[in-house]
Design a protein around this motif. Structure first.
Motif, PDB file in Angstrom:
ATOM      1  N   VAL A 193      -4.522   8.840  -5.142  1.00 60.76           N
ATOM      2  CA  VAL A 193      -3.651   9.130  -3.977  1.00 60.76           C
ATOM      3  C   VAL A 193      -4.441   8.984  -2.676  1.00 60.76           C
ATOM      4  N   ALA A 194      -5.651   9.503  -2.655  1.00 61.96           N
ATOM      5  CA  ALA A 194      -6.475   9.408  -1.441  1.00 61.96           C
ATOM      6  C   ALA A 194      -6.804   7.954  -1.105  1.00 61.96           C
ATOM      7  N   ALA A 224       0.829  -1.206   0.000  1.00 60.10           N
ATOM      8  CA  ALA A 224       0.000   0.000   0.000  1.00 60.10           C
ATOM      9  C   ALA A 224       0.859   1.251   0.000  1.00 60.10           C
ATOM     10  N   THR A 225       1.983   1.200   0.696  1.00 65.02           N
ATOM     11  CA  THR A 225       2.882   2.355   0.725  1.00 65.02           C
ATOM     12  C   THR A 225       3.475   2.606  -0.669  1.00 65.02           C
ATOM     13  N   ALA A 226       3.866   1.491  -1.346  1.00 65.01           N
ATOM     14  CA  ALA A 226       4.417   1.641  -2.707  1.00 65.01           C
ATOM     15  C   ALA A 226       3.371   2.192  -3.666  1.00 65.01           C
ATOM     16  N   GLN A 227       2.117   1.720  -3.535  1.00 66.47           N
ATOM     17  CA  GLN A 227       1.051   2.226  -4.403  1.00 66.47           C
ATOM     18  C   GLN A 227       0.777   3.699  -4.129  1.00 66.47           C
ATOM     19  N   LEU A 228       0.836   4.081  -2.860  1.00 67.55           N
ATOM     20  CA  LEU A 228       0.635   5.489  -2.510  1.00 67.55           C
ATOM     21  C   LEU A 228       1.732   6.355  -3.110  1.00 67.55           C
ATOM     22  N   LYS A 229       2.955   5.856  -3.062  1.00 63.76           N
ATOM     23  CA  LYS A 229       4.057   6.619  -3.628  1.00 63.76           C
ATOM     24  C   LYS A 229       3.902   6.782  -5.143  1.00 63.76           C
ATOM     25  N   GLN A 230       3.497   5.659  -5.772  1.00 67.02           N
ATOM     26  CA  GLN A 230       3.311   5.725  -7.228  1.00 67.02           C
ATOM     27  C   GLN A 230       2.193   6.699  -7.597  1.00 67.02           C
ATOM     28  N   VAL A 273      -3.116   2.357   2.970  1.00 62.84           N
ATOM     29  CA  VAL A 273      -1.953   2.311   3.876  1.00 62.84           C
ATOM     30  C   VAL A 273      -2.410   2.320   5.333  1.00 62.84           C
ATOM     31  N   ALA A 274      -3.373   3.195   5.647  1.00 62.19           N
ATOM     32  CA  ALA A 274      -3.878   3.262   7.023  1.00 62.19           C
ATOM     33  C   ALA A 274      -4.526   1.938   7.433  1.00 62.19           C
ATOM     34  N   ALA A 275      -5.295   1.357   6.488  1.00 54.95           N
ATOM     35  CA  ALA A 275      -5.965   0.093   6.805  1.00 54.95           C
ATOM     36  C   ALA A 275      -4.942  -1.020   7.038  1.00 54.95           C
TER      37      ALA A 275
END
Length: 364
Positions: free
Chosen positions: A178-179, A143-149, A185-187
């Protein structure tokens, strides 16, 4: 004409009565002087002997007395001794009702068993929980990688919007991604925290086990206090209770006289104390057995007594030795503790009158 010899004078052949009287007077003077000289010599010898070997009849037999204090409370179910009874070390003296302590032990054992069961369940789930933690960590990383992308895409599109190289819809779509990625990521982080919390429960249970084991041991120890045994060989004294009485923690039920070691407290004049020291050999006689001699050694000499007229004044714990005469100033006496080496348990009694003689200084 030849004349006969004159006979000897009677005064020359026999002592006169006056001479005999003088001789008797002389003999009486010699005898009187000899008696006086002998008396003086005997007095000096006795005085020297007494000075070198102090003697006192102001003495008493003593032994250590220990109060039997229970470490458990409750009704006395069984009283196994009688007053003045001789007991051996380890003999049962009395027994306190163990019902409350047995219940406390059962409760502690049940708590330990429940904890052990929880630990076993936790151990069975341990591998699964560890896998769940790893999966949750991977989810957080994904999730962190997807958020960064998504964030990088948005940062590329936003400068292109004013130049019309990107449409508003594309920018809004990037912002939405992004949202959504941030929510994922939070989940995933929440899942990771939950997995770690479940995994830490086993460690918490394992940390609680020593306390539960200690509680069981303490309950067993408390239960053992219900049976009070003799701490040493001795004789029961001052027993004034019967079975059914209530025993309280810290309150003596009766006392036990230690018959394994006897000593004599002898009060000597302060001028005699200088002729003795710890280790000095001594002889002890009991008034109840004056023909039997007991060996002893000076264990210690008192360094403090309460002055006359200050019985109730501090410091507390200082012995008081009463002087013999109140109207004449007499020498103060100090207590000397003499350890008896060959006591007869059938003769020695606490407080028995005794006579103590110090034979001399301790051997070097």
């Amino acid at each position: 004409m030849h004349q006969p010899a004159t006979p000897l004078n009677k005064q020359d052949a026999v002592t006169s009565p006056d001479d005999r009287a003088e001789q008797r007077k002389f003999v009486r003077k010699v005898v009187s002087v000899a008696i006086v000289a002998s008396a003086v010599l005997i007095t000096l010898y006795v005085w020297s002997t007494i000075e070198r070997h102090p003697r006192t009849d102001d003495a008493a037999a003593r032994a250590n007395v220990v109060g039997i204090v229970p470490r458990a409370r409750g009704q006395i179910l069984k009283l196994a001794v009688q007053d003045n009874q001789l007991v051996k070390q380890g003999d049962l003296l009395f027994e306190i009702d163990p019902a409350d302590y047995e219940q406390a032990l059962d409760k502690a054992k049940s708590a330990l068993a429940a904890l052990d069961q929880q630990i076993e369940v936790g151990r069975a789930q341990d591998e699964e929980l560890k896998f769940g933690v790893k999966a949750a960590e991977a989810g957080v990383q994904r999730a962190t990688a997807q958020l960064k992308q998504s964030g990088d895409t948005l940062h590329r599109l936003e400068p292109l919007l004013p130049k019309h190289f990107a449409t508003a819809e594309q920018v809004d779509e990037a912002r939405t991604k992004v949202a959504v990625a941030a929510q994922e990521v939070a989940a995933e982080e929440q899942k990771l925290n939950q997995a770690r919390a479940q995994l830490s429960q086993l460690q918490t249970l394992l940390a609680q086990r020593p306390g539960a084991v200690a509680a069981v041991k303490q309950a067993e120890l408390d239960l053992s206090y219900c049976k009070v045994t003799a701490p040493f060989d001795g004789r029961v004294i001052n027993l004034n209770i019967s079975g059914g009485a209530y025993a309280s923690i810290g309150v003596p039920v009766f006392s036990l006289l230690d018959t394994t070691k006897w000593y004599v407290i002898a009060n000597f004049r302060e001028a005699e104390v200088r002729h003795m020291a710890p280790g000095s050999e001594a002889i002890v006689y009991l008034s109840s057995a004056p023909n039997q001699r007991f060996r002893g050694k000076v264990q210690g000499i008192g360094w403090a007594v309460k002055p006359e007229g200050e019985i109730d004044l501090p410091p507390a714990g200082v012995p008081y030795v009463k002087r013999e005469l109140n109207w004449v100033r007499v020498a103060q006496r100090f207590p000397v503790r003499i350890e008896v080496e060959n006591p007869d348990p059938n003769l020695f009694r606490m407080g028995a009158s005794a006579v103590a003689i110090i034979k001399g200084p301790p051997p070097k």
